[in-house]
Motif scaffolding. Sequence first.
Motif, PDB file in Angstrom:
ATOM      1  N   SER A 177       0.862  -1.181   0.000  1.00  0.00           N
ATOM      2  CA  SER A 177       0.000   0.000   0.000  1.00  0.00           C
ATOM      3  C   SER A 177       0.904   1.238   0.000  1.00  0.00           C
ATOM      4  O   SER A 177       1.420   1.614  -1.034  1.00  0.00           O
ATOM      5  N   PRO A 213       4.817  -5.267   6.353  1.00  0.00           N
ATOM      6  CA  PRO A 213       4.903  -3.982   5.671  1.00  0.00           C
ATOM      7  C   PRO A 213       5.234  -2.856   6.645  1.00  0.00           C
ATOM      8  O   PRO A 213       5.032  -2.983   7.859  1.00  0.00           O
ATOM      9  N   GLY A 219       0.176   0.840   6.784  1.00  0.00           N
ATOM     10  CA  GLY A 219      -0.941   0.638   5.864  1.00  0.00           C
ATOM     11  C   GLY A 219      -0.921   1.632   4.722  1.00  0.00           C
ATOM     12  O   GLY A 219       0.090   1.800   4.044  1.00  0.00           O
ATOM     13  N   LEU A 232      -4.409  -0.340  -1.411  1.00  0.00           N
ATOM     14  CA  LEU A 232      -3.883  -1.693  -1.603  1.00  0.00           C
ATOM     15  C   LEU A 232      -4.804  -2.524  -2.492  1.00  0.00           C
ATOM     16  O   LEU A 232      -4.347  -3.383  -3.236  1.00  0.00           O
ATOM     17  N   GLY A 242       0.234  -6.961  10.039  1.00  0.00           N
ATOM     18  CA  GLY A 242       0.018  -5.531   9.882  1.00  0.00           C
ATOM     19  C   GLY A 242      -1.416  -5.158  10.185  1.00  0.00           C
ATOM     20  O   GLY A 242      -2.223  -5.991  10.611  1.00  0.00           O
ATOM     21  N   THR A 247      -3.174  -2.657   5.289  1.00  0.00           N
ATOM     22  CA  THR A 247      -2.575  -3.988   5.193  1.00  0.00           C
ATOM     23  C   THR A 247      -3.608  -5.063   5.486  1.00  0.00           C
ATOM     24  O   THR A 247      -3.537  -6.181   4.961  1.00  0.00           O
ATOM     25  N   ASN A 273       2.495  -2.631  12.976  1.00  0.00           N
ATOM     26  CA  ASN A 273       3.317  -2.379  11.793  1.00  0.00           C
ATOM     27  C   ASN A 273       4.790  -2.384  12.190  1.00  0.00           C
ATOM     28  O   ASN A 273       5.137  -2.168  13.351  1.00  0.00           O
TER      29      ASN A 273
END
Length: 339
Positions: free
Chosen positions: A20, A83, A86, A90, A109, A113, A133
């Motif tokens: 993302s 990741p 976010g 995505l 995530g 995510t 995250n």
Amino acid sequence: MIRYPKPLQTGEIIGVTAPSSGVPNELHHILNEAIQQFEKRGFGVQVGETSWMQEKAASSSASKRAAELNCMLQDPKIAAIIPPWGGEILMEILPKIDWENVQPKWVLGYSDTSTLLFAITVMTGIATAHGTNIVDLRSDEWDPVTRKFMDVLSASDEKIVQHSSEKFQSSWNHSKNPNPYVFQLDTPTEWKTIDGAPIKISGRLLGGCIDTIQSLVGTPYGDVRSFREKYIKGENILWYFENCEMTATDFYRALLHMHYAGWFEQSNGIVFGRTPAGEEVEGFTIFDAMERLSKLTGLPIVYDADIGHVPPQMTLVNGAKAEIKVESGKAKLAMKFIR
């Protein structure tokens, strides 16, 4: 039958990619700090190019993001994917994922995510982990709730128990140095139920950020009926959601959309995370939305849980069997990796 990734072990490689949003130049230092923390703990870290990029609400083109993610999903040397954070769009990479060749490995995530997490579990039956995250793991110490993600990702078939936080963070400040945690925990936590009574609910966990996964309703990536038939036949879902930016009426419309699409059939309850959003509209509040949904579906509802954009947050595994107990503002979550 749910497939669980193998337990994460020290010495293995964690992949960092941005399906993302990536990290803009002025914040590269916080990603570097997070990478260093994993290396100090004995993990290898493989960072994709998209992690360092950001333009027009995404790290890069949909094709580049999908290609990098596909490589990491299929690479046997990468044990888990986390990741940076976010983002917004995505969803546009989902048709470009090589679903036939997704390998069981942990993907962790939240926020956008969770769009990926939800789709992976629904499409393939592979468990995914909704939790912190990687940029929020950049401190020498991790707070007691956040650090449970490591217990979850390294677990096999034992029961994993998590407890609600003592305090949560009331506002974000990426420029503040961790002391001792990334999160500045300053406000007492209180999990709540619609009627204020103690509650115990169980089921197969499934959920994510309602802002983004609501858009999966009616698509192959949100085919909850097929997921039930293929992977958890005869079992009920225990839903969890968190609201990032929706007003109270946006939030209610999203829930109605899910309800009308049959998502809440064969379900045992819904847990909502604390939210910085939920602005009331002409006196209609987010509590009104949850109360009406409870009456409409007959499902018990828990809210202000340790999930989402008001940290810290528990790590919830999509597909896992779970039981949640809430009493006097405190909560206990027990998960079991039952196939």
